[in-house]
Design a protein around this motif. Structure first.
Motif, mmCIF file in Angstrom:
data_model
loop_
_atom_site.group_PDB
_atom_site.id
_atom_site.type_symbol
_atom_site.label_atom_id
_atom_site.label_comp_id
_atom_site.label_asym_id
_atom_site.label_seq_id
_atom_site.Cartn_x
_atom_site.Cartn_y
_atom_site.Cartn_z
ATOM 1 N N GLU A 94 0.866 -1.199 -0.082
ATOM 2 C CA GLU A 94 0.036 0.043 0.137
ATOM 3 C C GLU A 94 0.795 1.111 -0.086
ATOM 4 N N ILE A 95 1.856 1.359 0.931
ATOM 5 C CA ILE A 95 2.914 2.323 0.789
ATOM 6 C C ILE A 95 3.668 2.837 -0.701
ATOM 7 N N TYR A 96 3.849 1.660 -1.397
ATOM 8 C CA TYR A 96 4.645 1.801 -2.515
ATOM 9 C C TYR A 96 3.905 1.499 -3.622
ATOM 10 N N GLN A 97 2.507 1.280 -3.518
ATOM 11 C CA GLN A 97 1.488 1.243 -4.518
ATOM 12 C C GLN A 97 2.267 0.213 -5.501
ATOM 13 N N SER A 98 2.555 -0.937 -5.198
ATOM 14 C CA SER A 98 3.280 -1.952 -5.874
ATOM 15 C C SER A 98 3.341 -3.275 -5.121
ATOM 16 N N LYS A 99 3.365 -4.274 -6.036
ATOM 17 C CA LYS A 99 3.738 -5.593 -5.305
ATOM 18 C C LYS A 99 4.961 -6.362 -5.947
ATOM 19 N N ASP A 100 5.668 -5.498 -6.473
ATOM 20 C CA ASP A 100 6.875 -5.837 -7.216
ATOM 21 C C ASP A 100 8.163 -6.139 -6.345
ATOM 22 N N HIS A 101 8.479 -7.175 -5.830
ATOM 23 C CA HIS A 101 9.669 -7.386 -4.939
ATOM 24 C C HIS A 101 10.945 -6.790 -5.367
#
Length: 352
Positions: A94-101
Motif C-alpha cells: 500500500e505504501i509503495y503502490q506496487s507488489k513488485d519485490h
C-alpha cells in the motif's frame, strides 16, 4: 536493550530534533496503520511515510517498559515502549503502490524485521548537536541574509545537472532563498554516492550561486523510492526545517516506471487542497534542452517539445562519467563533471 539499524538511528535523531514533527516517537500500531491507509496521523495531521522501530522479536519486549537503545555498540538513548506489532506485506504494498519485490523500496523493506515497537524516545544530547533541527533553515539564513523571508526547499539524490539547475534558478526568482538539501542516507545501487552529490553541490554553491541566498546541507535519512507519498513526506520535512516553499518536479522520488511522471505533483496538490500542507508547492514541468531555442526550457516556455526536444538523460550522463568522459555540456556543467570524475569511477556511484 535494542540495537538500532543505521536508518533507525537517523530516524531517532530527527524525531528528537523535531524534523519529523508532529511525530515525537516511533509509531504505535494505530498510528502506523492510519498512515498506511489514510496518510494521516491519529491527530489528523497529514503524514505519508511510517516511522517505525524494528526489533528482532516482539516477544522479547514488554509494553510500558523502558529499554536502552544502542547503535554501533554505544548507548544512544532510550524508548518507553507503548505498543508492539508485526507488519504485513499488504501494508508495504500500500505504501509503495506496487507488489513488485524488485522495487528498491519494497526490497529494502523486506530486508527489515517485520517486528516493530513504538513509544516515546530519549537521545543523548551530544548526538544531535550538529544535526538538522526544526526551523534550522530560518536560523541559518538569518545569519547570512536577514532579508530572506521566503525559502524554497530542494530535495535531490543526484549530482547537479542542468535540469535541476534550471529548477533551482526558477525558485530563486520566486523566493528570497534556496535550501538545497541532498539526501545522503541509504540509496540503491547505481545512485550517486554521498561524496559525488555533495561535491557537485559544493562546487555549484561556491562558484555559481549567490552565497547569501543559498544554503546547502545534507539530509541524513534513507530514500524510500515511494514516489508520490515520498514527495509529500519530503515537503513536510522541509516545512519543519523552515522552508516556505518546496519544489516538486518530474517523477519526484520515483524509480524506473513505477509512478506517473507527474503523479507526485498530483497527490501533493490534492492533499494540500484538502488538508493544507503548511508549505507552498512549486510544481515545475520537466526541463529539457530545445535544439531550436538553444537553451534549457519546459513545455510551459517552449513550443517544440515534440520536434526539437532533447531529454536531459541521466543514463547518458552516468555512462559518460563512468568512462571518465565529460558529459555533453548541454546536460551538465563541465566544472561539475570534472569534480565527479576526479573522485574516480569507483566512487561516483554506489556499488552495493
Amino acid at each position: 536493550m535494542i540495537n538500532l539499524t543505521t536508518e533507525n538511528f537517523l530516524d531517532l535523531k530527527y524525531l528528537a530534533t523535531k524534523v519529523f514533527s508532529p511525530i515525537s516517537g516511533f509509531m504505535v500500531y494505530d498510528e502506523y496503520i492510519k498512515v498506511v491507509e489514510e496518510m494521516q496521523l491519529l491527530d489528523k495531521s497529514i503524514w505519508t511515510i511510517p516511522i517505525t522501530l524494528e526489533v528482532d522479536n516482539i516477544k522479547n519486549y514488554t509494553v510500558n517498559k523502558n529499554y536502552d537503545l544502542y547503535y554501533n555498540n554505544s548507548l544512544v538513548g532510550k524508548i518507553h515502549i507503548r505498543d508492539k506489532f508485526i507488519i504485513d506485506d499488504e501494508q508495504i504494498y500500500e505504501i509503495y503502490q506496487s507488489k513488485d519485490h524488485e522495487h528498491p523500496g519494497i526490497k529494502k523493506e523486506k530486508l527489515r524485521s517485520s517486528h516493530r515497537v513504538g513509544g516515546e524516545i530519549e537521545i543523548k544530547e551530544e548526538l544531535i548537536k550538529n544535526s538538522l533541527y526544526k526551523n534550522i533553515v530560518k536560523h541559518e539564513f538569518a545569519l547570512i541574509n536577514q532579508k530572506v523571508q521566503t525559502i524554497a526547499g530542494f530535495q535531490t539524490r543526484n549530482a547537479i545537472h542542468k535540469a535541476h539547475e534550471y529548477l533551482q534558478r526558477l525558485a530563486l526568482e520566486i523566493c528570497d532563498g534556496l535550501f538545497i538539501n541532498p539526501l545522503i542516507g541509504w540509496k540503491k545501487k547505481g545512485d550517486f554516492t554521498q561524496e559525488a552529490v555533495m561535491g557537485s553541490y559544493n562546487k555549484m554553491s561556491n562558484e555559481f550561486y549567490p552565497k547569501n541566498r543559498v544554503f546547502l546541507r545534507g539530509l541524513e535519512t534513507r530514500m524510500y523510492y515511494a514516489g508520490p507519498r515520498e514527495a509529500v513526506f519530503h515537503a513536510l520535512l522541509r516545512r519543519n526545517m523552515g522552508c516556505t516553499h518546496f519544489i516538486i518536479g518530474r517523477d519526484h522520488a520515483g524509480v524506473k516506471d513505477y509512478y506517473g511522471i507527474y503523479q507526485a505533483q498530483e497527490l501533493a496538490k490534492k492533499l494540500d487542497k484538502k488538508y493544507d500542507l503548511g508549505i507552498k508547492l512549486l510544481l515545475f514541468k520537466e526541463p529539457y534542452y530545445c535544439i531550436k531555442c538553444k537553451q534549457i526550457v519546459t513545455q510551459n516556455t517552449c513550443d517544440h517539445y515534440d520536434t526539437f526536444r532533447v531529454a536531459i538523460s541521466g543514463t547518458e550522463i552516468r555512462n559518460a562519467l563512468q568512462n571518465g568522459i565529460i558529459p555533453d555540456e548541454k546536460f551538465m556543467r563541465k566544472e561539475i563533471s570534472e569534480v565527479l570524475i576526479s573522485l574516480g569511477k569507483d566512487n561516483i556511484f554506489i556499488r552495493e
